[in-house]
Scaffold this active site. Structure first.
Site, PDB file in Angstrom:
ATOM      1  N   ASP A   1       0.836  -1.192   0.000  1.00 59.46           N
ATOM      2  CA  ASP A   1       0.000   0.000   0.000  1.00 59.46           C
ATOM      3  C   ASP A   1       0.875   1.248   0.000  1.00 59.46           C
ATOM      4  O   ASP A   1       1.938   1.276   0.623  1.00 59.46           O
ATOM      5  CB  ASP A   1      -0.851  -0.032   1.280  1.00 59.46           C
ATOM      6  CG  ASP A   1      -2.020   0.904   1.186  1.00 59.46           C
ATOM      7  OD1 ASP A   1      -3.138   0.405   0.978  1.00 59.46           O
ATOM      8  OD2 ASP A   1      -1.827   2.133   1.311  1.00 59.46           O
TER       9      ASP A   1
ATOM     10  N   TYR B   1     -13.261  13.373  -4.561  1.00 59.23           N
ATOM     11  CA  TYR B   1     -12.416  12.662  -5.532  1.00 59.23           C
ATOM     12  C   TYR B   1     -11.767  13.654  -6.504  1.00 59.23           C
ATOM     13  O   TYR B   1     -10.564  13.596  -6.756  1.00 59.23           O
ATOM     14  CB  TYR B   1     -13.244  11.619  -6.298  1.00 59.23           C
ATOM     15  CG  TYR B   1     -12.532  11.096  -7.517  1.00 59.23           C
ATOM     16  CD1 TYR B   1     -11.374  10.328  -7.391  1.00 59.23           C
ATOM     17  CD2 TYR B   1     -12.990  11.396  -8.808  1.00 59.23           C
ATOM     18  CE1 TYR B   1     -10.703   9.880  -8.518  1.00 59.23           C
ATOM     19  CE2 TYR B   1     -12.318  10.948  -9.932  1.00 59.23           C
ATOM     20  CZ  TYR B   1     -11.174  10.191  -9.777  1.00 59.23           C
ATOM     21  OH  TYR B   1     -10.502   9.758 -10.887  1.00 59.23           O
TER      22      TYR B   1
ATOM     23  N   GLU C   1     -25.548  13.910 -12.078  1.00 58.55           N
ATOM     24  CA  GLU C   1     -24.651  13.392 -13.107  1.00 58.55           C
ATOM     25  C   GLU C   1     -24.456  14.423 -14.222  1.00 58.55           C
ATOM     26  O   GLU C   1     -25.413  15.093 -14.613  1.00 58.55           O
ATOM     27  CB  GLU C   1     -25.239  12.115 -13.683  1.00 58.55           C
ATOM     28  CG  GLU C   1     -24.182  11.190 -14.215  1.00 58.55           C
ATOM     29  CD  GLU C   1     -24.762   9.819 -14.481  1.00 58.55           C
ATOM     30  OE1 GLU C   1     -24.321   8.868 -13.840  1.00 58.55           O
ATOM     31  OE2 GLU C   1     -25.644   9.713 -15.342  1.00 58.55           O
TER      32      GLU C   1
ATOM     33  N   ALA D   1      -2.809   3.890  -8.943  1.00 53.95           N
ATOM     34  CA  ALA D   1      -3.529   3.516  -7.721  1.00 53.95           C
ATOM     35  C   ALA D   1      -4.335   4.698  -7.206  1.00 53.95           C
ATOM     36  O   ALA D   1      -3.794   5.781  -7.002  1.00 53.95           O
ATOM     37  CB  ALA D   1      -2.549   3.062  -6.646  1.00 53.95           C
TER      38      ALA D   1
HETATM   39  N1  UDP Z   1     -25.440   4.754 -17.632  1.00 54.81           N
HETATM   40  C1  UDP Z   1     -26.686   4.205 -17.894  1.00 54.81           C
HETATM   41  N2  UDP Z   1     -26.974   2.971 -17.376  1.00 54.81           N
HETATM   42  C2  UDP Z   1     -26.066   2.262 -16.640  1.00 54.81           C
HETATM   43  C3  UDP Z   1     -24.786   2.823 -16.396  1.00 54.81           C
HETATM   44  C4  UDP Z   1     -24.515   4.084 -16.909  1.00 54.81           C
HETATM   45  O1  UDP Z   1     -27.541   4.837 -18.531  1.00 54.81           O
HETATM   46  O2  UDP Z   1     -26.394   1.135 -16.213  1.00 54.81           O
HETATM   47  C5  UDP Z   1     -25.137   6.084 -18.207  1.00 54.81           C
HETATM   48  C6  UDP Z   1     -24.753   7.085 -17.136  1.00 54.81           C
HETATM   49  O3  UDP Z   1     -25.902   7.704 -16.619  1.00 54.81           O
HETATM   50  C7  UDP Z   1     -23.867   8.045 -17.932  1.00 54.81           C
HETATM   51  C8  UDP Z   1     -23.205   7.157 -18.984  1.00 54.81           C
HETATM   52  O4  UDP Z   1     -23.998   5.970 -19.040  1.00 54.81           O
HETATM   53  O5  UDP Z   1     -24.630   9.032 -18.593  1.00 54.81           O
HETATM   54  C9  UDP Z   1     -21.778   6.780 -18.632  1.00 54.81           C
HETATM   55  O6  UDP Z   1     -21.778   6.248 -17.322  1.00 54.81           O
HETATM   56  P1  UDP Z   1     -20.440   5.719 -16.630  1.00 54.81           P
HETATM   57  O7  UDP Z   1     -20.803   5.403 -15.210  1.00 54.81           O
HETATM   58  O8  UDP Z   1     -19.850   4.647 -17.453  1.00 54.81           O
HETATM   59  O9  UDP Z   1     -19.433   6.943 -16.707  1.00 54.81           O
HETATM   60  P2  UDP Z   1     -19.479   8.433 -16.083  1.00 54.81           P
HETATM   61  O10 UDP Z   1     -20.917   8.859 -15.926  1.00 54.81           O
HETATM   62  O11 UDP Z   1     -18.760   8.353 -14.782  1.00 54.81           O
HETATM   63  O12 UDP Z   1     -18.772   9.258 -17.095  1.00 54.81           O
END
Ligand code: UDP
Length: 320
Positions: free
Chosen positions: A54, A142, A267, A75
């Protein structure tokens, strides 16, 4: 000359691809990983030296780092929601871990660090295309931890001459992705299990999908160059979720029916990045078309036994 490389977090999705890519290029690779998400059994241990440990342990760090020419620092705890729920845990892993690593590099005379960073979480809500000149405005612990990483890289370059760059990964997909939450892996696993994927929203949201093979080549070239500062790495264009699904249907030959539900709160709707700086800086050239990358990914998922994919579904996610 760089010939001995340490990959932190090298037993995860990207690390495994990178370890085999670098050994294919005759480089000597050590992986340091605490196996919280990754697993050493996914590495070719005949070609890669593995150190279980770690970043928060000075002795583990020294054991892995001694004699290395360069470090690729992957990591990290990459889950945004987890970092909001437990910012202290994220700080310990990402900020303290990175600080320990850079300090150990300074003490042991390791000359070059290439670190995984992120555009999305550092910049917050901005209009795409995302690029390196945008002012940071993290919206999660994050994101703040990755901004601190970039700050320390810059400080250690100026104060101690430690050469470094931060590569801001977009949405990485490919074979061997045990990603629980990332959309390509999640949808392929659901298709294989005969389940209907759920689309959050109307599918018009855009992301920048980059094939892992293009990413690991970019990491190799950036590491061997002397570029400094942040670089966005993506495909250079946005793909809607509906376009992604259409390509998945082509690749699988299956209808892939989905359920559309509400957008997820908090999101980002649209994000994709401009990659001109990386192109100019180290000849970055993401050449794998989405269809080809998805085909390779689908073939891999199909080749796995059902037990393996469902077991790996619970392993958590490694992300950019
Ligand atoms: N997404 C979705 N269904 C799922 C997983 C993700 O519609 O089961 C959508 C999510 O809302 C986003 C896009 O796919 O708009 C990419 O999601 P991911 O988690 O891969 O990446 P991030 O949002 O972190 O860029």
């Amino acid at each position: 000359m760089i010939s001995r490389i340490l990959i932190t977090g090298g037993a995860g999705f990207i690390g495994r691809h990178l370890a085999s890519h670098l050994t294919d290029h005759e480089l000597s690779v050590t992986v340091l990983d605490n196996e919280s998400l990754g697993d050493r059994r996914h590495l070719d241990l005949d070609r890669v030296r593995f150190v279980a440990g770690d970043l928060r342990s000075p002795s583990d760090l020294r054991q892995a780092l001694d004699g290395q020419d360069a470090v690729v620092h992957l990591a990290a705890d990459t889950r945004v929601m987890d970092s909001i729920e437990d910012p202290t845990h994220n700080f310990d892993n990402n900020v303290v871990g990175t600080f320990n690593l850079l300090n150990a590099c300074r003490e042991l005379g390791v000359g070059r660090v290439v670190a995984a960073s992120t555009g999305g979480a550092i910049l917050g809500e901005v209009d795409p295309p995302v690029h390196e000149e945008m002012a940071p405005m993290p919206t999660s612990p994050y994101g703040a931890s990755k901004l601190m990483l970039e700050g320390y890289l810059s400080a250690y370059a100026s104060s101690y001459g430690l050469s470094s760059c931060a590569l801001r990964f977009s949405n990485i997909y490919g074979p061997r992705s045990f990603h629980k939450g990332s959309v390509v892996a999640a949808f392929f696993k659901q298709v294989l299990a005969g389940e209907r994927p759920t689309v959050y929203g109307d599918g018009s949201q855009t992301r920048d999908y980059l094939y892992v093979g293009d990413l690991v080549e970019a990491i190799r070239v950036a590491m061997l160059s002397d570029v400094t500062g942040p670089y966005q790495l993506g495909s250079g264009h946005g793909t809607t979720l509906n376009e992604l699904l259409a390509t998945m249907r082509t690749v699988t030959g299956l209808p892939i029916e989905v359920d559309y539900v509400d957008f997820r709160d908090g999101e980002v709707r649209d994000t994709w990045c401009q990659v001109d700086k990386a192109r100019a800086g180290f000849g970055y050239d993401p050449s794998t078309p989405l269809e080809e990358g998805l085909r390779a990914t689908w073939e891999w998922f199909r080749s796995q036994s059902p037990e393996e994919t469902s077991a790996s579904a619970g392993r958590g996610q490694e992300s950019r």
